[in-house]
Write a protein that holds these residues in place. Structure first.
Motif, short mmCIF file in Angstrom:
data_model
loop_
_atom_site.label_atom_id
_atom_site.label_comp_id
_atom_site.label_asym_id
_atom_site.label_seq_id
_atom_site.Cartn_x
_atom_site.Cartn_y
_atom_site.Cartn_z
N ALA A 161 0.83 -1.21 0.00
CA ALA A 161 0.00 0.00 0.00
C ALA A 161 0.87 1.26 0.00
O ALA A 161 0.57 2.23 -0.70
N ILE A 162 1.93 1.23 0.79
CA ILE A 162 2.85 2.37 0.83
C ILE A 162 3.52 2.56 -0.52
O ILE A 162 3.63 3.68 -1.04
N LEU A 163 3.96 1.46 -1.11
CA LEU A 163 4.64 1.52 -2.40
C LEU A 163 3.70 2.03 -3.50
O LEU A 163 4.10 2.83 -4.34
N ALA A 164 2.46 1.58 -3.47
CA ALA A 164 1.48 2.04 -4.46
C ALA A 164 1.20 3.53 -4.31
O ALA A 164 1.10 4.27 -5.28
N SER A 165 1.09 3.99 -3.05
CA SER A 165 0.88 5.41 -2.79
C SER A 165 2.08 6.22 -3.25
O SER A 165 1.94 7.32 -3.80
N ALA A 166 3.28 5.69 -3.02
CA ALA A 166 4.51 6.39 -3.44
C ALA A 166 4.57 6.52 -4.95
O ALA A 166 4.94 7.57 -5.49
N ARG A 167 4.20 5.47 -5.66
CA ARG A 167 4.20 5.52 -7.12
C ARG A 167 3.27 6.61 -7.63
O ARG A 167 3.61 7.38 -8.53
N ARG A 168 2.09 6.70 -7.04
CA ARG A 168 1.13 7.73 -7.46
C ARG A 168 1.66 9.13 -7.17
O ARG A 168 1.57 10.04 -8.00
N ALA A 169 2.24 9.29 -5.98
CA ALA A 169 2.73 10.61 -5.57
C ALA A 169 3.93 11.05 -6.40
O ALA A 169 4.00 12.19 -6.87
N PHE A 170 4.88 10.15 -6.61
CA PHE A 170 6.07 10.49 -7.40
C PHE A 170 5.71 10.72 -8.87
O PHE A 170 6.30 11.57 -9.53
N ALA A 171 4.75 9.96 -9.39
CA ALA A 171 4.33 10.13 -10.78
C ALA A 171 3.66 11.48 -10.99
O ALA A 171 3.79 12.09 -12.06
N ARG A 172 2.98 11.96 -9.96
CA ARG A 172 2.27 13.23 -10.08
C ARG A 172 3.17 14.43 -9.80
O ARG A 172 3.12 15.43 -10.50
#
Length: 221
Positions: free
Chosen positions: A21-32
């Motif tokens: 869940a943390i990794l998925a949230s990080a991917r979204r945040a870094f991509a944005r």
């Protein structure tokens, strides 16, 4: 007198699910927002955990960023094993590139993370390490002849540049073009790098053209 209710037993945390869940949230945040624009607290909130827990699982924002890039690139679309073994690798790369850059489609996470983080020196270093051990190594391994790492890097550069111009900037000549026309234009570019002979010289018409030009120059001297 009624008895006080027994306190609820805390639900055990699923470490694997929390980490994902943390990794998925990080991917979204870094991509944005890129490396500098995404904060640990924001990432934690997106995963439903605390910032302290994010640091406990990943140690640092740098490590989280490195793992986010790795996860985003773990399942390639263009450089799959099947595509690399295709009969015409150049045409396959061209077709897949045109397909994943359709106007209106959301760019891939890995591409967005690198694009939005390139201005950060440390993020660029982490991204370079991931590309060199991942996509570049895979592409170079599929190439015969000399200068394979350089040719692989040029192929990746064309892919990235095309993504920026067609999908991010929306250059009309690319965004509005027929997919088959773009594929026809890209294929020989990739083929010249894939089919290069020893010494990095492209095979076929390009080599003959250079020899002809050299002959003309010699005749005039």
């Amino acid at each position: 007198m009624t008895r006080a209710p027994k306190p609820k037993t805390p639900r055990p945390r699923n470490a694997t699910a929390t980490r994902e869940a943390i990794l998925a949230s990080a991917r979204r945040a870094f991509a944005r927002a890129g490396y500098d624009g995404a904060g640990v607290r924001e990432i934690a909130a997106g995963a439903g955990v605390t910032a302290m827990l994010v640091n406990r699982y990943f140690g640092s924002k740098e490590q989280l960023f490195a793992e986010a890039i790795s996860a985003a690139n773990a399942q390639p679309i263009i450089l799959t094993a099947a595509n690399l073994k295709s009969g015409d690798l150049a045409a396959t790369i061209a077709e897949k590139l045109v397909e994943i850059t359709k106007s209106g489609d959301t760019p891939l996470d890995g591409f967005l993370i690198m694009l939005h983080s390139a201005s950060s020196k440390r993020a660029a270093e982490l991204g370079r390490e991931e590309i060199e051990k991942g996509h570049q190594k895979t592409m170079a391994g599929a190439l015969a002849g000399d200068l394979a790492p350089q040719r692989a890097a040029l192929i990746l550069s064309i892919v990235a540049g095309f993504q920026v111009m067609r999908q991010m900037i929306g250059l009309s000549a690319l965004a509005d073009a027929r997919p088959e026309d773009l594929t026809a234009l890209l294929t020989p570019l990739f083929r010249s790098l894939i089919d290069a002979k020893a010494g990095g010289e492209p095979s076929g018409a390009a080599t003959k053209s250079r020899r002809s030009s050299a002959g003309r120059r010699a005749a005039t001297t």
